[in-house]
Every structure is written in C-alpha cells, then in structure tokens.
Design a protein around this motif. Structure first.
Motif, mmCIF file in Angstrom:
data_model
loop_
_atom_site.group_PDB
_atom_site.id
_atom_site.type_symbol
_atom_site.label_atom_id
_atom_site.label_comp_id
_atom_site.label_asym_id
_atom_site.label_seq_id
_atom_site.Cartn_x
_atom_site.Cartn_y
_atom_site.Cartn_z
ATOM 1 N N ASN A 33 -14.594 5.628 6.812
ATOM 2 C CA ASN A 33 -14.744 6.177 5.464
ATOM 3 C C ASN A 33 -16.159 6.728 5.324
ATOM 4 O O ASN A 33 -17.127 5.978 5.399
ATOM 5 C CB ASN A 33 -14.485 5.065 4.440
ATOM 6 C CG ASN A 33 -14.907 5.416 3.036
ATOM 7 O OD1 ASN A 33 -15.801 4.787 2.479
ATOM 8 N ND2 ASN A 33 -14.293 6.413 2.451
ATOM 9 N N VAL A 60 -4.635 0.469 5.383
ATOM 10 C CA VAL A 60 -4.638 -0.984 5.240
ATOM 11 C C VAL A 60 -3.218 -1.529 5.415
ATOM 12 O O VAL A 60 -3.014 -2.580 6.035
ATOM 13 C CB VAL A 60 -5.210 -1.393 3.872
ATOM 14 C CG1 VAL A 60 -5.143 -2.908 3.684
ATOM 15 C CG2 VAL A 60 -6.653 -0.919 3.730
ATOM 16 N N THR A 92 -8.374 -1.180 10.537
ATOM 17 C CA THR A 92 -9.660 -1.653 10.034
ATOM 18 C C THR A 92 -10.471 -0.489 9.484
ATOM 19 O O THR A 92 -10.586 0.550 10.127
ATOM 20 C CB THR A 92 -10.452 -2.344 11.154
ATOM 21 O OG1 THR A 92 -9.733 -3.495 11.589
ATOM 22 C CG2 THR A 92 -11.839 -2.775 10.674
ATOM 23 N N ILE A 93 -11.039 -0.675 8.292
ATOM 24 C CA ILE A 93 -11.893 0.330 7.668
ATOM 25 C C ILE A 93 -13.331 0.096 8.115
ATOM 26 O O ILE A 93 -13.833 -1.032 8.072
ATOM 27 C CB ILE A 93 -11.826 0.232 6.132
ATOM 28 C CG1 ILE A 93 -10.405 0.490 5.639
ATOM 29 C CG2 ILE A 93 -12.808 1.204 5.476
ATOM 30 C CD1 ILE A 93 -10.208 0.122 4.173
ATOM 31 N N THR A 121 -17.057 1.388 7.014
ATOM 32 C CA THR A 121 -17.779 2.110 5.982
ATOM 33 C C THR A 121 -19.214 1.607 5.977
ATOM 34 O O THR A 121 -19.538 0.612 6.636
ATOM 35 C CB THR A 121 -17.115 1.914 4.607
ATOM 36 O OG1 THR A 121 -17.693 2.796 3.642
ATOM 37 C CG2 THR A 121 -17.279 0.483 4.112
ATOM 38 N N GLY A 172 -19.044 -1.737 1.576
ATOM 39 C CA GLY A 172 -18.105 -2.670 2.175
ATOM 40 C C GLY A 172 -17.545 -3.694 1.209
ATOM 41 O O GLY A 172 -16.322 -3.908 1.148
ATOM 42 N N LEU A 187 -15.075 -2.046 -1.358
ATOM 43 C CA LEU A 187 -13.758 -1.676 -0.834
ATOM 44 C C LEU A 187 -12.938 -2.914 -0.486
ATOM 45 O O LEU A 187 -11.725 -2.943 -0.728
ATOM 46 C CB LEU A 187 -13.919 -0.779 0.389
ATOM 47 C CG LEU A 187 -14.390 0.656 0.113
ATOM 48 C CD1 LEU A 187 -14.545 1.433 1.420
ATOM 49 C CD2 LEU A 187 -13.426 1.391 -0.818
ATOM 50 N N ALA A 188 -13.578 -3.933 0.076
ATOM 51 C CA ALA A 188 -12.842 -5.144 0.425
ATOM 52 C C ALA A 188 -12.251 -5.802 -0.820
ATOM 53 O O ALA A 188 -11.086 -6.218 -0.828
ATOM 54 C CB ALA A 188 -13.759 -6.114 1.159
ATOM 55 N N PRO A 201 -7.175 -6.084 3.269
ATOM 56 C CA PRO A 201 -7.944 -5.131 4.070
ATOM 57 C C PRO A 201 -8.863 -5.824 5.069
ATOM 58 O O PRO A 201 -9.339 -6.943 4.832
ATOM 59 C CB PRO A 201 -8.765 -4.389 3.011
ATOM 60 C CG PRO A 201 -8.934 -5.381 1.915
ATOM 61 C CD PRO A 201 -7.647 -6.161 1.877
ATOM 62 N N VAL A 240 -12.368 -4.867 6.583
ATOM 63 C CA VAL A 240 -13.453 -3.921 6.354
ATOM 64 C C VAL A 240 -14.656 -4.347 7.182
ATOM 65 O O VAL A 240 -15.087 -5.512 7.112
ATOM 66 C CB VAL A 240 -13.841 -3.849 4.862
ATOM 67 C CG1 VAL A 240 -14.975 -2.835 4.647
ATOM 68 C CG2 VAL A 240 -12.631 -3.474 4.010
#
Length: 488
Positions: free
Chosen positions: A330, A345, A350-351, A353, A358, A361-362, A383, A385
């Motif tokens: 991201n 997700v 896995t994101i 960022t 972090g 978003l988590a 998620p 992250v």
C-alpha cells in the motif's frame, strides 16, 4: 403449573413491550414539543463551520485538524421530501511551496434520488430529523446513566438497507430538558467496516419557538470531522424551494461534507502490459504492478475500491498463474488508495505499508463489517499488516523490490515508493501529472529530492494515477515536470 408460569411470563413480556413502546412515543412527543419540532416541515440555519477532508489527511490515524474554514455556512432541509442543501465559501490553507490558496464553494445537495444512507443520514441525524424518523419508524426507548446524569436513549431502524441486507440503526440521546444532545449511526465503509458517525448538539438557542443547537460537532471514526457554530435559524421558511435549488455546475466548484461520497467513476477495462520478465503493469483507473518472485507474487497497490481490488487480483492471477499473492504493498493509506485492500485480506494476503499507517489499517480492517457485505465480511479474516520504515527490501534469488519512505511530504506522512533496481522501474502513488494549464504540485519536487537522496537510477516511472494517454513515463519526464519545463 409450569404452563401457567410460562403464559404469565409471556403476558408480562407483552405488557412490558407495550409500555416501552408507549414510553418511546411519549419521550419523542415531549422532545418534539420542547424543541418546537411538532409542526416542523423544513428548516434553514446558518453560521460558520470548518471541516476536514476525511480520509485524505497527512496523518491518517488522527487527530485531524479541521483545516478548511466555511464562511456564510447555510443549510436548508425539507423533511417532507426529504432533501437538503448546504452552501458556503471554503478556504483551505495551501501546502508549503504551493500557490496561495483560493476560495472555493461548498455546494452539497441531497435529493430524494440520493436514497443511500451514506447521504440521507445527514438529514436524519439532525435533532429534528432524528425525532421525525423515530416517530415514523417504531422507535424503542430506555433510560441510561451517562456522565452522572440520566438520559433517554431512543433507537430506530431505517427503511434503507445496507449492502449486507441489514437495516441501519439510529440512536439519539435526549436529556432531562427534552433536548436531543447526541445522535449516532453506523454506515458501511470499505476500510473501516461499520463506520461510527456521531453528531453532538450543545448550546441550544431559541429562534421563534424553534430550539436550535449553537454548536454542532460531527465525528467519524471517533475524530471530529466537522464543526459548526449556528447564529441564525428559521422554521418552515417560505423560500425553502429556492433554498434547496442548486446552481448550475461551475468550473472548480468544491464539494464537501454532507452530500456523501460521489459515485465512483465507471470502471476502466482491466488490462496488463508486460514491462519485464515477471513484471506487469495493470492498467485501469488506478495503476498497479504485479511482480513475480521465485515462490510468490507481490502486488504494488490494491486499488480504490473492492471492485478494483478484485480486478487486480484476478488479472495478477491470469498473468502469473500457479503462484500465490503473498504481499500487497500500500503506497499510503488515503482512502482512495486503501479501499481496495479488503479483497486481499479476504485471501490472506499480507499488507505492507509504512509504519505510520500500520496500526490504523490493522485496526480498521479488523473492525466489524456487519453492514458492508463484501468479500472480507464473508471471509471473516483478520488482516496481516507489516510495516516498512525508511526502507524495506523484498528479495530472493530472482528479484529485488526496494520500498522507500518519502520524507518531508506534506501530502502524507506514510508514503512509500517502490523501486525495482534490475528492471530500473520506479512506482509511485499521488505524484501526478497535472492537466494542461494546471500548476505542478509541490509534491513533485519532494519526490525528486527523495529520488536524488536515495540515488535511484530508473528508466521508467509507473504512476498509480496515469497520465493521459496512459503510459509509463521516464526519469527525464519527472525531472522536467519538477522544473516546470515540460508537461509529459
């Protein structure tokens, strides 16, 4: 004997339900009388206000600074349609290095055609709209101690349905003077799930028998996103039709809070272009890169909504079959760049960022999604992250992807750019080529400073927001744009 007790319990339940319903009707009626809302069909009120571009702030996690001022703020509502219009003159401070800010126009319009709760809620969470909605929708009531005082808590559900099929809930808090002091509801959001929207009303004043709050504060995701100081109001204005009539669209007119999000643009065809072995540029409204590693795939940028995220996933699997997508990078957490993450997700991707995004978003992607009805709500996954600080490198025997933090950027404190050294490709988000005749954003100069600081040697520059015509640019294009000598 047991049967008699069961019947008695049932009768008591029915009687208590009837009493609760009667209590709700009495509470709503008493509040409507106290607020002068019994015969209220329309209203206009005015003063000054301020807001923030929710989801586009420099720090996505808050607290938010209500940086846009709104003078001559006026709002008109016709509850019988229902319809609303808000107007005013806006001013947002220009970022450092940008041309001086110019006034804009607030022009928010809600009509019966805007039936989505994301828009209509701005009418029904006002004190008077809340009471009218409660009277019309079989409200329930209970008393509760909050902050050392007892308030009546009244709730009702909307005729509108969320994408999940669930009705929305509206809850209002009425004090011992029969004033509506707070109204809250929840609405679906692609990142935040069941987004909490709350308006508080204080400092009530009397305008010819109509009680109007002198102070309005709206919060979204628990942070203030709109405030207004009301100095004038009128019940059932004779010119309500004129007050609700929008002007002809004007070039440069700015929207704002109240009309809800604009309809998303029509989805562009999702295609891909091979930039190098195992590297594909996915085209459309928002660009992305699919990068093949030895055992898995990395996707750079997930897209601006669920449909785009799903399309990027599908195209990635088509051009790089038989390998799982392990990471989606991201670039930053502004809502138009993170609203396509939920489908990733849902597939346990896995994101990655920047560290500044972090936690947000988590938490956001872990929130309840009872209204959303999207792929993540159905998958019911949490998620994963991972953060990237100033630099993170994804590397195996076949390829290297460098992720770098863009420092000193006013637009976002959590911006990442990606660099593929072997392929000499730079990938960026929100460093856009301006339309003809428009000034170059100071963000371009910041990008160049970071590129030079990091000594990134690239031939091709792939943008999330592509230029027109859609194509990769070059390093020379970027440098010329920063100097203002060319518009590629």
């Amino acid at each position: 004997m047991r049967r008699r007790l069961t019947v008695s319990a049932l009768l008591l339940t029915i009687l208590s339900m009837g009493a609760a319903a009667q209590d709700a009707k009495t509470i709503i009626s008493d509040a409507s009388k106290a607020m002068g809302a019994e015969n209220l069909n329309s209203i206009t009120y005015s003063g000054s206000a301020s807001n923030v571009n929710f989801g586009q702030t420099k720090s996505i996690s808050g607290p938010y600074v209500l940086s846009t001022t709104i003078t001559n703020y006026t709002r008109a509502i016709d509850f019988t349609q229902p319809a609303s219009r808000a107007t005013g003159t806006t001013m947002t401070p220009a970022p450092p290095g940008a041309p001086p800010a110019q006034p804009g126009n607030l022009n928010q319009n809600i009509t019966p055609a805007n039936a989505a709760w994301t828009q209509q809620l701005e009418i029904w969470i006002t004190p008077w709209g809340f009471l009218k909605g409660a009277a019309a929708n079989s409200a329930t009531a209970r008393s509760q101690r909050i902050g050392g005082k007892t308030v009546n808590v009244v709730s009702w559900t909307t005729p509108q349905k969320a994408p999940s099929g669930k009705s929305y809930t509206v809850t209002g808090y009425i004090d011992d003077k029969n004033m509506v002091e707070r109204v809250e509801t929840w609405v679906e959001h692609p990142i935040l799930g069941d987004l909490h929207v709350e308006s508080t009303y204080t400092d009530y004043r009397d305008f010819g028998g109509l009680r109007v709050p002198g102070k309005i504060v709206q919060k979204r995701a628990e942070w203030p996103t709109f405030e207004a100081t009301i100095t004038n109001a009128s019940a059932n204005p004779a010119n309500i039709t004129a007050l609700l009539a929008p002007p002809a669209p004007a070039a440069g007119a700015a929207g704002g809070r109240g009309a809800g999000p604009a309809a998303p643009p029509a989805a562009a065809p999702v295609e891909s272009e091979k930039l190098a072995d195992g590297v594909y540029r996915i085209t459309g409204n928002y660009g992305a890169l699919a990068v093949e590693m030895k055992e898995h795939v990395v996707v750079l940028e997930g897209g601006q909504n669920e449909a785009r995220g799903l399309a990027v996933i599908a195209e990635t699997k088509r051009v790089i079959p038989n390998k799982p997508i392990r990471y989606v990078v991201n670039t930053h957490a502004h809502f138009d760049h993170a609203s396509g993450l939920a489908p990733f997700v849902a597939e346990s991707v896995t994101i990655i960022t920047h560290d500044n995004n972090g936690e947000f978003l988590a938490k956001a992607l872990s929130a309840p999604r009872t209204l959303v009805g999207d792929a993540l709500a159905k998958a019911n996954r949490k998620p994963k992250v991972e953060g990237a600080g100033d630099k993170r490198v994804l590397k195996d025997d076949t390829r290297t992807i460098e992720l770098h933090h863009v420092k000193n950027l006013d637009h976002s404190d959590g911006m990442l750019i990606a660099f593929l050294p072997k392929e000499k490709i730079l990938f960026t988000g929100d460093f856009n080529v301006p339309a003809a005749g428009q000034p170059v954003s100071p963000a371009i100069a910041t990008l160049v400073q970071n590129v030079e600081r990091l000594k990134l040697d690239f031939d091709r520059h792939v943008l999330v927001h592509p230029p027109n015509p859609d194509r990769p640019l070059t390093k020379a294009d970027l440098l010329a744009l920063a100097k203002g000598t060319d518009n590629p």
